[in-house]
Motif scaffolding. Structure first.
Motif, short mmCIF file in Angstrom:
data_model
loop_
_atom_site.label_atom_id
_atom_site.label_comp_id
_atom_site.label_asym_id
_atom_site.label_seq_id
_atom_site.Cartn_x
_atom_site.Cartn_y
_atom_site.Cartn_z
N THR A 11 73.85 42.40 31.23
CA THR A 11 72.92 41.25 30.99
C THR A 11 71.88 41.23 32.06
OG1 THR A 11 74.41 40.02 29.63
CG2 THR A 11 72.64 39.04 30.22
N GLN A 12 72.05 41.12 33.10
CA GLN A 12 71.32 40.78 34.43
C GLN A 12 70.45 42.21 34.62
OE1 GLN A 12 74.46 40.67 34.78
NE2 GLN A 12 74.98 38.55 35.48
N ALA A 13 70.98 43.46 34.28
CA ALA A 13 70.34 44.70 34.60
C ALA A 13 69.29 44.64 33.42
CB ALA A 13 70.98 45.89 34.58
N ALA A 34 57.22 49.58 40.19
CA ALA A 34 58.35 50.09 40.86
C ALA A 34 59.01 48.99 41.71
CB ALA A 34 58.21 51.24 41.66
N VAL A 35 60.49 48.97 41.46
CA VAL A 35 61.35 48.20 42.27
C VAL A 35 62.12 49.13 43.10
CG1 VAL A 35 63.22 46.51 42.18
CG2 VAL A 35 61.41 46.36 40.64
N VAL A 36 62.04 48.88 44.34
CA VAL A 36 62.60 49.56 45.40
C VAL A 36 63.84 48.88 46.22
CG1 VAL A 36 62.26 51.36 47.46
CG2 VAL A 36 60.69 51.12 45.49
N SER A 37 64.89 49.53 46.21
CA SER A 37 65.98 49.00 47.13
C SER A 37 65.70 49.27 48.51
CB SER A 37 67.33 49.81 46.81
OG SER A 37 67.14 50.91 47.58
N HIS A 143 67.25 36.32 42.41
CA HIS A 143 68.95 36.03 42.70
C HIS A 143 69.92 36.86 41.66
CE1 HIS A 143 67.37 34.03 39.05
NE2 HIS A 143 68.72 33.95 38.78
N VAL A 144 69.04 37.51 41.03
CA VAL A 144 69.95 38.35 40.06
C VAL A 144 70.05 40.03 40.52
CG1 VAL A 144 69.70 39.61 37.57
CG2 VAL A 144 68.83 37.52 37.94
N LEU A 145 69.45 40.35 41.62
CA LEU A 145 69.34 41.46 42.12
C LEU A 145 70.61 41.57 43.27
CD1 LEU A 145 67.95 44.06 41.73
CD2 LEU A 145 66.23 43.39 43.70
N THR A 146 71.70 41.57 42.83
CA THR A 146 72.97 41.36 43.57
C THR A 146 73.31 43.01 43.85
OG1 THR A 146 74.45 41.66 41.58
CG2 THR A 146 73.91 39.49 42.34
N PRO A 147 74.15 43.01 44.95
CA PRO A 147 74.62 44.59 45.09
C PRO A 147 75.09 45.37 44.00
CG PRO A 147 75.20 43.12 46.85
CD PRO A 147 74.71 42.26 45.84
#
Length: 161
Positions: A11-13, A34-37, A143-147
């Protein structure tokens, strides 16, 4: 417009993909996102070949200048450069970077733990509107972008044809 493939994603993704698609569709002048780690890997992209979709009513750049991997590289490089500059100037963390060019602009904003949001926009975009919507994305995604979600998104990007 077709929805991005979300089969098998948490759901988070799926929420992050929805937020990215919303940013591209709702903000006039945005070419790509783009979202980059923190290690420079592409996690999410507005490039339809990279796991998300682009609006059908808005033409996108093609070729190397429109490629999601290129935007991810630019975002990662700008993030690293500005972080180093801030450290040299003892100025704390970098919140946002903007590069204005003759034929476009690039915006980079920190999300969390080193992850970055990058936007490539037209030269006539409203900078304040782009920055506002980027801040909304960052506020909702941070807060959603967890490992675990980052790992899931990386794997999803690798498995995209």
């Amino acid at each position: 417009m077709t929805a991005p493939s979300t089969y098998g994603l948490s759901t988070q993704a799926r929420n992050l993909q929805w937020l990215l698609t919303d940013l591209v569709e709702e903000v006039p002048g945005v070419n790509s996102v783009a979202v980059v780690s923190s290690d420079g890997l592409l996690l999410l992209s507005s490039d339809p070949g990279a796991g998300t979709v682009e609006p059908a009513d808005r033409p996108r750049p093609r070729g190397p200048r429109g490629a999601s991997a290129d935007l991810a590289t630019i975002v990662s490089g700008l993030g690293s450069l500005t972080t180093g500059a801030a450290a040299l100037m003892d100025s704390g963390s970098v919140k946002q970077t903007m590069v204005a060019m003759e034929h476009g602009s690039v915006f980079v904003m920190a999300i969390s733990d080193g992850s970055l949001l990058g936007v490539h926009a037209t030269p006539d975009c409203d900078i304040s509107v782009v920055a506002y919507h980027m801040a909304l994305f960052v506020g909702r995604a941070g807060h959603v972008l967890t490992p675990e979600v980052r790992s899931e998104l990386r794997q999803s990007m690798e498995n995209t044809p």
